[in-house]
Design a protein around this motif. Structure first.
Motif, short mmCIF file in Angstrom:
data_model
loop_
_atom_site.label_atom_id
_atom_site.label_comp_id
_atom_site.label_asym_id
_atom_site.label_seq_id
_atom_site.Cartn_x
_atom_site.Cartn_y
_atom_site.Cartn_z
N VAL A 54 22.28 11.18 30.95
CA VAL A 54 22.31 11.74 29.61
C VAL A 54 23.44 11.16 28.76
CG1 VAL A 54 23.78 13.70 30.22
CG2 VAL A 54 22.14 13.92 28.33
N ILE A 55 24.50 10.66 29.40
CA ILE A 55 25.62 10.05 28.66
C ILE A 55 25.13 8.87 27.83
CG2 ILE A 55 27.80 8.79 28.95
CD1 ILE A 55 28.34 10.54 31.40
N GLU A 56 24.12 8.18 28.34
CA GLU A 56 23.59 7.00 27.66
C GLU A 56 23.03 7.32 26.26
OE1 GLU A 56 22.88 3.77 29.26
OE2 GLU A 56 24.07 4.36 31.00
N LYS A 57 22.67 8.56 26.04
CA LYS A 57 22.04 8.93 24.77
C LYS A 57 23.03 8.96 23.61
CE LYS A 57 18.39 11.69 26.94
NZ LYS A 57 17.32 10.71 26.60
N GLU A 111 17.43 -0.97 25.03
CA GLU A 111 17.71 -0.47 26.37
C GLU A 111 17.77 -1.63 27.36
OE1 GLU A 111 18.37 2.93 28.75
OE2 GLU A 111 17.58 3.08 26.70
N GLU A 112 18.68 -1.54 28.32
CA GLU A 112 18.71 -2.52 29.41
C GLU A 112 17.48 -2.33 30.29
OE1 GLU A 112 21.90 -4.10 32.75
OE2 GLU A 112 21.77 -1.94 32.33
N ARG A 113 16.83 -3.44 30.61
CA ARG A 113 15.62 -3.38 31.42
C ARG A 113 15.89 -3.89 32.84
NH1 ARG A 113 11.17 -6.39 27.81
NH2 ARG A 113 10.30 -6.65 29.94
N ASP A 114 15.32 -3.20 33.82
CA ASP A 114 15.53 -3.58 35.21
C ASP A 114 14.81 -4.87 35.57
OD1 ASP A 114 17.08 -1.30 35.63
OD2 ASP A 114 15.36 -0.10 36.25
N ILE A 143 25.17 5.99 19.03
CA ILE A 143 24.30 6.59 18.02
C ILE A 143 24.15 5.71 16.79
CG2 ILE A 143 24.73 8.96 18.77
CD1 ILE A 143 26.74 9.21 16.46
N TRP A 144 25.17 4.90 16.47
CA TRP A 144 25.07 4.04 15.28
C TRP A 144 23.98 3.00 15.48
CZ3 TRP A 144 27.47 7.31 12.68
CH2 TRP A 144 28.70 7.84 13.06
N ASP A 145 23.91 2.41 16.67
CA ASP A 145 22.84 1.44 16.95
C ASP A 145 21.47 2.09 16.85
OD1 ASP A 145 24.01 -1.26 17.89
OD2 ASP A 145 25.23 0.20 18.96
N LYS A 146 21.37 3.31 17.32
CA LYS A 146 20.08 4.00 17.26
C LYS A 146 19.72 4.37 15.83
CE LYS A 146 20.31 5.73 21.99
NZ LYS A 146 20.25 6.88 22.90
N MET A 147 20.73 4.68 15.02
CA MET A 147 20.48 5.05 13.63
C MET A 147 20.09 3.84 12.79
SD MET A 147 23.58 7.77 12.91
CE MET A 147 23.29 7.75 11.14
N PHE A 148 20.70 2.68 13.07
CA PHE A 148 20.53 1.52 12.20
C PHE A 148 19.68 0.41 12.81
CE2 PHE A 148 24.59 3.50 10.84
CZ PHE A 148 24.21 3.85 9.55
N GLY A 149 18.95 0.73 13.88
CA GLY A 149 17.91 -0.17 14.39
C GLY A 149 18.39 -1.35 15.20
N THR A 150 19.58 -1.26 15.82
CA THR A 150 20.07 -2.39 16.61
C THR A 150 20.16 -2.06 18.10
OG1 THR A 150 22.35 -1.72 16.06
CG2 THR A 150 21.36 -3.47 14.74
N SER A 196 25.81 -0.20 30.83
CA SER A 196 24.43 -0.66 30.69
C SER A 196 24.16 -1.15 29.27
CB SER A 196 23.47 0.48 31.04
OG SER A 196 22.12 0.09 30.79
N HIS A 197 24.55 -0.36 28.28
CA HIS A 197 24.35 -0.76 26.88
C HIS A 197 25.12 -2.04 26.56
CE1 HIS A 197 22.26 2.90 26.41
NE2 HIS A 197 23.28 3.70 26.12
N HIS A 198 26.33 -2.15 27.08
CA HIS A 198 27.17 -3.30 26.69
C HIS A 198 26.79 -4.57 27.45
CE1 HIS A 198 30.39 -4.53 24.13
NE2 HIS A 198 31.03 -5.13 25.12
#
Length: 285
Positions: free
Chosen positions: A179-182, A221-224, A211-218, A188-190
């Motif tokens: 949940v921290i990832e949200k 998610e890291e994919r396995d 949250i800024w990346d999620k708000m502004f479309g950037t 993982s994000h970096h």
């Protein structure tokens, strides 16, 4: 105050940084993962030292300007729990835009590329910083906080805390954090941000809050199912910290000022346009 609150904050965190690096090194050795290089370690620490020295000098030079600017503040904001939370969130918001601009404006990318030039991803990568950030104008992104009414010394402390947090996202030994990832930037994000895989380039610019990346479309998610390839498209192939620091400045300034004849509009594009413009021009030389 004139010794550089940002640098002092990071210095106080340095014992924790060292413990994390030792733990990470041990974990990687147990896994048989040779991700630590002595030559790169020396390069990264040298870059960190040069960056901190430049930061202290920049603080000495710029603090009078920050204090002058503070006279024009919109509000007088007292120090409180609410104001600390407010300046922390606002600074992180402005950091997002600084970071995003650093990937889209060549003048800023010339400094930031040093951080991305490593082909490894471990805690020492966080130390790959450029001494030219004061020249490229990173500090300009903190001036709105001063005009709003936050004291310059407080702003610089919060900048240091933000950068200190980012040390902990430069690793491959920590998996996704649920949940921290949200809400927060995580390793993982970096890892996505440092990848040069086409689907990951110029994503996840977060400092502390994702949250800024999620708000502004950037946000991506890291994919396995994708093996991350770290670094920049054209590796610098050098452990010299000065090469890491100045190679893109040399490219940018050469394109802008040594080509003849070059229209002014083109010169400005080489300096302040997207880095891809200069990369394309460089490939034609």
């Amino acid at each position: 105050m004139d010794l550089g609150w940002e640098s002092l904050t990071l210095l106080l965190l340095s014992p924790l940084f060292l413990l994390c690096m030792l733990a990470e090194y041990r974990i990687l050795r147990v896994r048989g993962d040779a991700d630590y290089s002595f030559k790169e370690l020396v390069c990264n620490f040298s870059l960190a030292g040069l960056h901190q020295g430049a930061d202290i000098i920049a603080t000495l030079v710029l603090m009078p300007f920050f204090l002058w600017l503070y006279h024009f503040r919109i509000w007088d904001i007292p120090l409180s729990a609410a104001s600390l939370i407010g300046v922390f969130i606002l600074q992180d918001f402005f950091y997002y835009w600084f970071h995003r601009a650093s990937h889209n404006i060549h003048w800023l990318w010339a400094s930031h590329i040093a951080h991305h030039s490593s082909e490894r991803m471990n805690f020492t990568t966080a130390f790959r910083q450029s001494l030219t950030y004061p020249v490229s104008g990173m500090w300009l992104f903190w001036t709105p906080l001063i005009l709003i009414g936050f004291a310059p010394s407080l702003v610089l402390v919060v900048v240091g805390v933000n950068l200190g947090f980012q040390f902990f996202v430069h690793t491959r030994v920590i998996n996704k954090l649920g949940v921290i990832e949200k809400v927060f930037n995580t390793p993982s994000h970096h890892r996505v941000h440092h990848a040069k895989n086409p689907q990951y380039i110029d994503r996840n610019f977060a400092g502390v809050l994702i949250i800024w990346d999620k708000m502004f479309g950037t946000f991506v998610e890291e994919r396995d199912d994708i093996d991350i390839d770290y670094g920049i498209p054209k590796p610098i192939q050098s452990w010299n910290p000065f090469v890491a620091t100045f190679h893109q400045w040399r490219t940018m300034l050469s394109l802008a000022f040594t080509r003849q004849p070059t229209p002014l509009k083109t010169r400005l594009a080489y300096l302040f346009g997207p880095p891809a413009i200069a990369d394309s021009a460089g490939e034609k030389t």
